[in-house]
Each structure stands twice: as C-alpha cells, then as structure tokens.
Enzyme design. Sequence first.
Site, PDB file in Angstrom:
ATOM      1  N   HIS A 190       2.033  -7.239   5.376  1.00  0.00           N
ATOM      2  CA  HIS A 190       0.704  -7.703   5.254  1.00  0.00           C
ATOM      3  C   HIS A 190       0.851  -9.014   4.429  1.00  0.00           C
ATOM      4  CE1 HIS A 190      -3.426  -8.622   5.882  1.00  0.00           C
ATOM      5  NE2 HIS A 190      -3.630  -8.394   4.397  1.00  0.00           N
ATOM      6  N   ASP A 250       2.541  -4.388   9.257  1.00  0.00           N
ATOM      7  CA  ASP A 250       1.346  -4.483   8.504  1.00  0.00           C
ATOM      8  C   ASP A 250       0.822  -3.457   8.128  1.00  0.00           C
ATOM      9  OD1 ASP A 250      -1.171  -5.275   7.325  1.00  0.00           O
ATOM     10  OD2 ASP A 250      -0.879  -7.450   8.336  1.00  0.00           O
ATOM     11  N   SER A 274      -5.639 -12.711   6.418  1.00  0.00           N
ATOM     12  CA  SER A 274      -6.202 -11.373   6.102  1.00  0.00           C
ATOM     13  C   SER A 274      -7.883 -11.820   5.995  1.00  0.00           C
ATOM     14  CB  SER A 274      -5.840 -10.904   4.601  1.00  0.00           C
ATOM     15  OG  SER A 274      -6.453  -9.543   4.495  1.00  0.00           O
TER      16      SER A 274
END
Length: 273
Positions: A253, A224, A95
């Site tokens: 995610h 995601d 991320s």
Amino acid sequence: MPFITTSDGTQIYYTDWGTGQPVILSHGWPLSSDAWAVELKLLADHGYRAIAHDRRGHGRSSQPWQGNDMDTYAADLAELVEQLDLHDLILIGHSTGGGEVVRYAAQHGAGRVSKIVTAGAVPPVMVQSPANPEGTPIEVFDGIRAGVLADRSQFYKDLSEPFFGANREGSTVSQGARDDFWRQGMLVGLKGAYDCIKAFSETDFTEDLKALDVPIFLAHGDDDQIVPLVAAAQKSIELVKHGTLKVYPGAPHGISGEYQAALDQDILEFIAS
C-alpha cells in the site's frame, strides 16, 4: 508557510512548488502532504506546478471538531483550487486521497480537471456489505478506531508494517520510512484521525466514479494489505469511462522503493500523454 482559510474558518496548509500546469496531490491516512515530498520535487523538476495540501485535521492544517468527512474534504479541496485559481488541473490521490480527488472531480471539478491518477485508492467503497462481499469487515475498522484511541503512537508504529509490506519476505522498506509514517501520523489530531476512519472506509464513491468524464489512471499493488486490489481498483476500472488500470506485482500500500520509482515514471508518462 502558505495557508488558505476555508468558508468555515479552517486553515489548510499547502506546499506549492514550480510553475506550469498545476498538479494537486492528496495524501492518505494518517499522513500529510509530506508523504508526497519526492513527487512534489519530481513534478516541479519536470515543469509542473506541484501542490500538496494537508487535509483538515492532519499535518499543519487546523484541527476542527467538525467536517472530518469526505464531502467536506472535497469541499476544502475545491476552495483551495478556487483560491489559487487553478485550471487544466491534474489530480493525484493515494489511498484516502484517492477518494478525495475522485469526489472533488465528480462534484466540484467540472471544467477544471483534465486528468486523474489514483494509487491504492479506497473507491468504490472499502467496507464489506452484502453488495460488496469482497470488502473489509466493519470489525477491522472498529479495531483501527480502538487502536487510535487506546495508544495511537504504538498503533501507528505497528500499522507501518503492513502498510509498507515490511512483514513480507524480501521487503526492503527502511526503518526511516516507517518512522516517518509514525511522525506524520502523530501530527493528526485525535478527532480528525478517528473520524477519518469512517470517511475512508464507509464512503461510497460509485456514483462519483461513474460521473468522471476525464482520463483516470488507476495504480494498485497486488500485495496491498490495507486496501485490497480486488475490492478497490479492480472494481473502479469497471465504473469509469476513460480508465487505465495498472497492477504492480508485489507492491504494498505504501509508496516507496521500487514501487515508488515505477509509479512516478508512470505518472509522468500519463500526465504528459
């Protein structure tokens, strides 16, 4: 606990397990190096020196007023690498951490970095614009900022649902995993958490991706809900020279469960190849 002190006096906490070729893991928002605990042990067990740091403002690191931006995050990582004198380095970022390692590699890592792995990473750029119509509208990030300011404890509890796909039929993510997301989030200083939203959403990594000259493995779940695949890895793979994209069907995610098991195996295979 091990720390380094950066040139501006910020203390950066890090975990350092095992011996062998070094691997640095960079966490997402609003987490800490604890998010990589399983991978740290896995890598150390497989003969690597596994290192994960808490980004400034996060976890056990200092909570400075200044420097909560992607350039400084990458500079902090550079100071960690230099102080530990790491070479032939493998970088792994999830991320926001994916953006951090890409910027570090492009702007600081020449001659030190050998491979890169990203998972659910924010590059090339998250926010929607005329040049990036697939991106996420700025109003979404304004809402995140408002949630963090109004009641960050409840906001993190609520965010853990789409983060791990707990709102999807058949989700097997545990309440414990969601609780740990909340626990890590509550360690982030309010200023660092607030500023990092701009850092992960508005930083443009296009030129960093183009500059990379080492192999990069781009992992992304096709479900995601935080960093949509179409605006992230599917664009990044077109910008890098030596990239491999793997899409994980149904993966969210957050890295957990079957997705984590598959991703960890793919990481081991990629970095050993």
